[in-house]
Motif scaffolding. Structure first.
Motif, PDB file in Angstrom:
ATOM      1  N   ASP A   1       0.869  -1.170   0.000  1.00  0.00           N
ATOM      2  CA  ASP A   1       0.000   0.000   0.000  1.00  0.00           C
ATOM      3  C   ASP A   1       0.909   1.223   0.000  1.00  0.00           C
ATOM      4  O   ASP A   1       2.052   1.159   0.456  1.00  0.00           O
ATOM      5  N   ILE A   2       0.420   2.347  -0.496  1.00  0.00           N
ATOM      6  CA  ILE A   2       1.244   3.558  -0.528  1.00  0.00           C
ATOM      7  C   ILE A   2       1.118   4.345   0.776  1.00  0.00           C
ATOM      8  O   ILE A   2       2.118   4.767   1.338  1.00  0.00           O
ATOM      9  N   GLN A   3      -0.102   4.543   1.286  1.00  0.00           N
ATOM     10  CA  GLN A   3      -0.276   5.317   2.509  1.00  0.00           C
ATOM     11  C   GLN A   3      -0.048   4.436   3.721  1.00  0.00           C
ATOM     12  O   GLN A   3      -0.864   3.567   4.008  1.00  0.00           O
ATOM     13  N   MET A   4       1.072   4.689   4.413  1.00  0.00           N
ATOM     14  CA  MET A   4       1.391   3.946   5.632  1.00  0.00           C
ATOM     15  C   MET A   4       2.110   4.867   6.599  1.00  0.00           C
ATOM     16  O   MET A   4       2.884   5.724   6.175  1.00  0.00           O
ATOM     17  N   PRO A   5       1.886   4.665   7.896  1.00  0.00           N
ATOM     18  CA  PRO A   5       2.643   5.427   8.885  1.00  0.00           C
ATOM     19  C   PRO A   5       4.058   4.858   9.010  1.00  0.00           C
ATOM     20  O   PRO A   5       4.340   3.768   8.519  1.00  0.00           O
ATOM     21  N   GLY A   6       4.915   5.606   9.651  1.00  0.00           N
ATOM     22  CA  GLY A   6       6.277   5.114   9.878  1.00  0.00           C
ATOM     23  C   GLY A   6       7.308   5.987   9.194  1.00  0.00           C
ATOM     24  O   GLY A   6       7.021   7.092   8.740  1.00  0.00           O
ATOM     25  N   SER A   7       8.510   5.458   9.103  1.00  0.00           N
ATOM     26  CA  SER A   7       9.621   6.243   8.575  1.00  0.00           C
ATOM     27  C   SER A   7       9.517   6.494   7.072  1.00  0.00           C
ATOM     28  O   SER A   7      10.142   7.418   6.558  1.00  0.00           O
ATOM     29  N   MET A   8       8.758   5.661   6.358  1.00  0.00           N
ATOM     30  CA  MET A   8       8.540   5.897   4.930  1.00  0.00           C
ATOM     31  C   MET A   8       7.204   5.299   4.511  1.00  0.00           C
ATOM     32  O   MET A   8       6.718   4.359   5.126  1.00  0.00           O
ATOM     33  N   ASP A   9       6.644   5.870   3.470  1.00  0.00           N
ATOM     34  CA  ASP A   9       5.394   5.333   2.941  1.00  0.00           C
ATOM     35  C   ASP A   9       5.705   4.228   1.926  1.00  0.00           C
ATOM     36  O   ASP A   9       6.866   3.867   1.713  1.00  0.00           O
ATOM     37  N   GLY A  10       4.672   3.698   1.299  1.00  0.00           N
ATOM     38  CA  GLY A  10       4.854   2.608   0.353  1.00  0.00           C
ATOM     39  C   GLY A  10       5.654   2.990  -0.880  1.00  0.00           C
ATOM     40  O   GLY A  10       6.389   2.169  -1.432  1.00  0.00           O
TER      41      GLY A  10
END
Length: 143
Positions: A61-70
């Motif tokens: 998936d492209i939209q993700m929390p964390g240090s980088m997206d998809g």
């Protein structure tokens, strides 16, 4: 190029922060005949990729929390593991071919499961990837 190995020898890393969507996608991928590994975000996915040399394709998936997206994950995978194929999905972001890594595919959510499975199979068939060495389990879970 014809597929000479059964699909079950190829591992697909499914990266999705929504647990239910991740489980559903992993189940569809497994039902299509692939081994699956799951990650909840890009950081988990990178850790898996650093410890497993047998991932053939990353489905993220492209939209993700964390240090980088998809999209950042896809670019990192392309840079560090260029043989790994990548499928990007999103319900909110539109990507053109120039916005994503070379040899990756993009699917807009919602998409037909048949379309996604055919995309996975086509990418594996067109890839010069090595199958996994062990068929101990169809589904590995990353925790």
């Amino acid at each position: 190029m014809s597929l000479t190995q059964p699909l079950s020898v190829f591992k697909v890393l499914v990266v999705e922060d929504d647990e239910i969507l991740r489980m559903c996608t992993a189940n569809v991928v497994a039902d299509a005949g692939f081994m699956t590994v799951e990650a909840a975000n890009a950081d988990e996915a990178i850790a898996i990729l650093e410890s497993c040399s047998d991932i053939a394709l990353v489905f993220t998936d492209i939209q993700m929390p964390g240090s980088m997206d998809g999209l950042g994950l896809a670019q990192t995978v392309h840079d560090r593991w260029p043989a790994i194929k990548i499928i990007l999905v999103s319900g909110r972001v539109e990507l053109s071919e120039r916005d994503r890594p070379v040899n990756s595919r993009y699917f807009q959510k919602p998409f037909a499961m048949k379309q996604m499975i055919e995309g996975l199979q086509d990418m594996i068939r067109s890839a010069e990837v090595q199958p996994v060495q062990s068929l101990d389990s169809r589904q590995d879970k990353f925790r």
